[in-house]
Design a protein around this motif. Structure first.
Motif, mmCIF file in Angstrom:
data_model
loop_
_atom_site.group_PDB
_atom_site.id
_atom_site.type_symbol
_atom_site.label_atom_id
_atom_site.label_comp_id
_atom_site.label_asym_id
_atom_site.label_seq_id
_atom_site.Cartn_x
_atom_site.Cartn_y
_atom_site.Cartn_z
ATOM 1 N N LEU A 130 0.839 -1.205 0.000
ATOM 2 C CA LEU A 130 0.000 0.000 0.000
ATOM 3 C C LEU A 130 0.874 1.254 0.000
ATOM 4 O O LEU A 130 0.626 2.195 -0.762
ATOM 5 N N LEU A 131 1.898 1.261 0.839
ATOM 6 C CA LEU A 131 2.778 2.429 0.914
ATOM 7 C C LEU A 131 3.560 2.637 -0.378
ATOM 8 O O LEU A 131 3.720 3.775 -0.838
ATOM 9 N N ARG A 132 4.041 1.536 -0.976
ATOM 10 C CA ARG A 132 4.772 1.640 -2.251
ATOM 11 C C ARG A 132 3.900 2.218 -3.349
ATOM 12 O O ARG A 132 4.380 2.932 -4.222
ATOM 13 N N ARG A 133 2.602 1.904 -3.308
ATOM 14 C CA ARG A 133 1.690 2.397 -4.345
ATOM 15 C C ARG A 133 1.146 3.790 -4.027
ATOM 16 O O ARG A 133 0.325 4.318 -4.749
ATOM 17 N N GLY A 134 1.586 4.377 -2.907
ATOM 18 C CA GLY A 134 1.202 5.746 -2.582
ATOM 19 C C GLY A 134 -0.103 5.877 -1.818
ATOM 20 O O GLY A 134 -0.619 6.980 -1.671
ATOM 21 N N LEU A 135 -0.641 4.783 -1.302
ATOM 22 C CA LEU A 135 -1.865 4.850 -0.518
ATOM 23 C C LEU A 135 -1.512 5.205 0.919
ATOM 24 O O LEU A 135 -0.580 4.643 1.493
ATOM 25 N N ALA A 136 -2.247 6.114 1.495
ATOM 26 C CA ALA A 136 -1.986 6.558 2.862
ATOM 27 C C ALA A 136 -2.876 5.822 3.864
ATOM 28 O O ALA A 136 -3.111 6.312 4.961
ATOM 29 N N CYS A 137 -3.351 4.657 3.506
ATOM 30 C CA CYS A 137 -4.313 3.909 4.333
ATOM 31 C C CYS A 137 -3.791 3.536 5.717
ATOM 32 O O CYS A 137 -4.543 3.634 6.687
ATOM 33 N N PRO A 138 -2.538 3.106 5.860
ATOM 34 C CA PRO A 138 -2.069 2.837 7.223
ATOM 35 C C PRO A 138 -2.088 4.134 8.039
ATOM 36 O O PRO A 138 -1.450 5.114 7.671
ATOM 37 N N GLU A 164 -12.912 0.987 -3.241
ATOM 38 C CA GLU A 164 -13.087 2.440 -3.136
ATOM 39 C C GLU A 164 -11.744 3.162 -3.046
ATOM 40 O O GLU A 164 -11.569 4.234 -3.633
ATOM 41 N N ALA A 165 -10.796 2.567 -2.337
ATOM 42 C CA ALA A 165 -9.468 3.182 -2.224
ATOM 43 C C ALA A 165 -8.774 3.218 -3.583
ATOM 44 O O ALA A 165 -8.155 4.222 -3.949
ATOM 45 N N ALA A 166 -8.877 2.128 -4.336
ATOM 46 C CA ALA A 166 -8.267 2.096 -5.672
ATOM 47 C C ALA A 166 -8.872 3.189 -6.549
ATOM 48 O O ALA A 166 -8.145 3.896 -7.264
ATOM 49 N N GLU A 167 -10.178 3.340 -6.476
ATOM 50 C CA GLU A 167 -10.850 4.368 -7.278
ATOM 51 C C GLU A 167 -10.424 5.766 -6.823
ATOM 52 O O GLU A 167 -10.131 6.635 -7.648
ATOM 53 N N LEU A 216 -6.086 4.066 -9.127
ATOM 54 C CA LEU A 216 -5.319 2.856 -9.412
ATOM 55 C C LEU A 216 -6.209 1.820 -10.099
ATOM 56 O O LEU A 216 -7.411 1.766 -9.850
ATOM 57 N N GLU A 217 -5.593 0.998 -10.937
ATOM 58 C CA GLU A 217 -6.316 -0.096 -11.575
ATOM 59 C C GLU A 217 -6.557 -1.175 -10.524
ATOM 60 O O GLU A 217 -5.615 -1.694 -9.915
ATOM 61 N N LEU A 218 -7.827 -1.518 -10.298
ATOM 62 C CA LEU A 218 -8.195 -2.437 -9.227
ATOM 63 C C LEU A 218 -7.549 -3.808 -9.382
ATOM 64 O O LEU A 218 -6.988 -4.340 -8.424
ATOM 65 N N ASP A 219 -7.596 -4.391 -10.581
ATOM 66 C CA ASP A 219 -7.048 -5.740 -10.770
ATOM 67 C C ASP A 219 -5.541 -5.797 -10.484
ATOM 68 O O ASP A 219 -5.063 -6.747 -9.875
ATOM 69 N N ALA A 220 -4.809 -4.784 -10.905
ATOM 70 C CA ALA A 220 -3.363 -4.760 -10.647
ATOM 71 C C ALA A 220 -3.086 -4.643 -9.149
ATOM 72 O O ALA A 220 -2.204 -5.323 -8.612
ATOM 73 N N LEU A 221 -3.860 -3.794 -8.459
ATOM 74 C CA LEU A 221 -3.700 -3.645 -7.016
ATOM 75 C C LEU A 221 -4.030 -4.959 -6.306
ATOM 76 O O LEU A 221 -3.294 -5.402 -5.420
ATOM 77 N N LEU A 222 -5.114 -5.609 -6.724
ATOM 78 C CA LEU A 222 -5.509 -6.875 -6.100
ATOM 79 C C LEU A 222 -4.457 -7.953 -6.310
ATOM 80 O O LEU A 222 -4.192 -8.750 -5.406
ATOM 81 N N ASP A 223 -3.853 -7.980 -7.496
ATOM 82 C CA ASP A 223 -2.783 -8.953 -7.761
ATOM 83 C C ASP A 223 -1.606 -8.722 -6.814
ATOM 84 O O ASP A 223 -1.050 -9.668 -6.250
ATOM 85 N N ASP A 224 -1.207 -7.452 -6.635
ATOM 86 C CA ASP A 224 -0.099 -7.130 -5.731
ATOM 87 C C ASP A 224 -0.440 -7.490 -4.289
ATOM 88 O O ASP A 224 0.390 -8.024 -3.555
ATOM 89 N N LEU A 225 -1.677 -7.193 -3.875
ATOM 90 C CA LEU A 225 -2.096 -7.498 -2.510
ATOM 91 C C LEU A 225 -2.153 -9.001 -2.271
ATOM 92 O O LEU A 225 -1.752 -9.484 -1.213
ATOM 93 N N ALA A 226 -2.654 -9.737 -3.263
ATOM 94 C CA ALA A 226 -2.737 -11.200 -3.131
ATOM 95 C C ALA A 226 -1.342 -11.801 -3.037
ATOM 96 O O ALA A 226 -1.100 -12.713 -2.241
ATOM 97 N N ALA A 227 -0.409 -11.293 -3.826
ATOM 98 C CA ALA A 227 0.972 -11.801 -3.787
ATOM 99 C C ALA A 227 1.603 -11.514 -2.426
ATOM 100 O O ALA A 227 2.271 -12.370 -1.852
ATOM 101 N N ALA A 228 1.372 -10.318 -1.910
ATOM 102 C CA ALA A 228 1.934 -9.962 -0.603
ATOM 103 C C ALA A 228 1.263 -10.748 0.508
ATOM 104 O O ALA A 228 1.915 -11.164 1.460
ATOM 105 N N GLY A 229 -0.038 -10.970 0.370
ATOM 106 C CA GLY A 229 -0.783 -11.692 1.399
ATOM 107 C C GLY A 229 -0.420 -13.153 1.490
ATOM 108 O O GLY A 229 -0.628 -13.795 2.518
ATOM 109 N N SER A 230 0.170 -13.707 0.434
ATOM 110 C CA SER A 230 0.540 -15.120 0.454
ATOM 111 C C SER A 230 1.908 -15.339 1.095
ATOM 112 O O SER A 230 2.269 -16.449 1.408
#
Length: 112
Positions: free
Chosen positions: A56-64, A76-79, A83-97
């Protein structure tokens, strides 16, 4: 075709699946996982999968640390961040694994 016992398929058990059917079943389970992550609030995501915080931080999201994290979904955060939702979800899924890095022994507090 091959016989497969798969509890994720409707009815609890798979049968003879062609390669195309097996691919479709795998894609469906992947899209369900993406849909589930997309509909989680940012606070839920970070609490349940702490390894996503650096993504999230690398992609510039201030969510933490953001006051809106308990109310805003990943979708909603991606919008909001353009950010493109599918690309963000792929990155999150990879990190979550990947397992979250251990912080044991790195934080010392004598304030108690």
């Amino acid at each position: 075709m091959r016989w497969r016992k798969d509890r994720s398929l409707p009815g609890g058990y798979g049968g003879c699946l062609s390669p195309a059917q097996e691919h479709a079943a795998m894609a469906a389970s992947s899209s369900v996982a993406k849909m589930t992550i997309a509909d989680m609030t940012m606070a839920e995501l970070m609490r349940e999968r702490p390894a996503v915080v650096p993504v999230l931080l690398r992609r510039g999201l201030a969510c933490p640390g953001c006051a809106m994290a308990p109310f805003m979904t990943v979708r909603e955060a991606a919008e909001a961040y353009g950010l493109e939702l599918d690309a963000l979800l792929d990155d999150l899924a990879a990190a979550g694994s990947r397992p979250a890095p251990s912080l044991e022994g790195t934080i010392k507090c004598d304030c108690v």
